[in-house]
Design an enzyme around this catalytic site. Structure first.
Site, PDB file in Angstrom:
ATOM      1  N   LYS A  69      39.076  34.628  34.594  1.00 40.67           N
ATOM      2  CA  LYS A  69      39.836  33.412  34.880  1.00 40.67           C
ATOM      3  C   LYS A  69      39.739  32.392  33.747  1.00 40.67           C
ATOM      4  O   LYS A  69      40.688  31.642  33.491  1.00 40.67           O
ATOM      5  CB  LYS A  69      39.367  32.799  36.197  1.00 40.67           C
TER       6      LYS A  69
ATOM      7  N   TYR B 112      34.830  37.891  37.402  1.00 43.04           N
ATOM      8  CA  TYR B 112      35.940  37.038  37.844  1.00 43.04           C
ATOM      9  C   TYR B 112      36.009  35.751  37.028  1.00 43.04           C
ATOM     10  O   TYR B 112      37.085  35.347  36.565  1.00 43.04           O
ATOM     11  CB  TYR B 112      35.756  36.731  39.326  1.00 43.04           C
TER      12      TYR B 112
END
Length: 303
Positions: free
Chosen positions: A159, A155
């Site tokens: 991001k 993640y």
């Protein structure tokens, strides 16, 4: 903000932050394409927007591949005649520490967040350049992508990559009048409710209908999903036509501009550096004030 005449696609907008973004854009006058993998959530979101007087269409599909990206753009054009705004919000979580994370855990998260942002933005950029009237790409990032976060290799990497793409695309699409910005949101969602320091205050707020306490809204920058949606509306509007290539944080009462990475300390050695020379000066030179890493642990007033 008046968004009448504009058409927006919001990925992952069946619930949570994405739904708040879609409803805020519709409330400001934009026609909205709602997207989610859950057909019931899409139908409910479209119905809610239309009941409130807005215009919306739905696409049930998983974001990631080129086919879904093109379908989203084609739906916007078929239903409303054009595309002006893309908000790439769709995402999933597969949290595990490095030594337990599988290939599938990594690939699935990167596929939705990073590849999905790329494919959707590419399809939108092609359409916006053909229209010749500019546009807005709003890419949803996260504090984890700015600072890293325990158990979120996939993640955080995705991001962080989204912010890098925003900066790159801001350069590439500037001449076409298309702005590209990354949003770093913090809000009370199903995910943040699991954080022990936040959970009691969020539960109390939901139970009593009272606002979240100041230490959350100001110190932690955490509020409702609606608090975040205001920034999306601004970035979709003509008022933000000179804002591009930025990473902008919002949550609760806090609005922030994240800095771009840059050299913090520099030293020179004639003829280059040996390993011994680096070791000899590191703690008193370039490395004297190392950067922190990780999202700071939240602290309630009672802690």
């Amino acid at each position: 903000m008046d968004l009448h005449g504009k058409v927006a696609v919001v990925t992952g907008s069946g619930r949570g932050l994405g739904l708040a973004y879609a409803r805020a854009l519709a409330d400001a006058g934009a026609c909205v394409v709602v997207n989610d993998v859950d057909a019931e959530a899409v139908d409910a979101a479209v119905a809610a927007i239309m009941k409130a007087g807005g215009r919306a269409a739905g696409v049930v599909a998983a974001v990631g591949g080129t086919q879904t990206a093109q379908r989203l753009v084609d739906t916007a054009v078929a239903e409303f005649g054009r595309l002006d705004v893309l908000v790439t919000n769709a995402g999933i979580l597969r949290d595990r520490v490095l030594w337990k994370m599988t290939d599938e855990d990594f690939d699935d998260v990167v596929g939705v967040h990073l590849r999905g942002t790329f494919t959707c933005a590419r399809a939108a950029a092609v359409r916006m350049r053909e229209q010749g009237t500019g546009g807005r790409l709003v890419l949803i990032s996260s504090p984890a992508g700015q600072r890293g976060n325990f158990g979120q290799t996939n993640y955080a990497a995705a991001k962080a990559g989204i912010v890098a793409m925003a900066r790159t695309w801001a350069m590439e699409l500037g001449r076409a009048g298309i702005t590209v910005n990354a949003v770093v949101p913090v809000a009370a969602t199903e995910m943040t409710k699991t954080i022990p320091a936040f959970a009691p205050a969020i539960e109390e707020s939901e139970r009593t209908g009272t606002p979240l306490p100041d230490w959350l809204r100001k110190d932690e920058g955490l509020g409702t999903v609606e608090d975040v949606a205001a920034l999306i509306t601004f970035l979709a509007s003509d008022a933000s036509e000179d804002v591009t290539g930025q990473a902008i944080g919002i949550g609760g009462d806090r609005l922030a501009l994240w800095s771009h990475p840059q050299e913090k300390a520099v030293a020179f050695s004639d003829g280059g550096w040996s390993a011994d020379a680096i070791a000899g000066q590191w703690h008193t030179g370039v490395g004297a004030e190392p950067e922190t890493y990780g999202i700071p642990a939240p602290k309630s007033p009672e802690a």
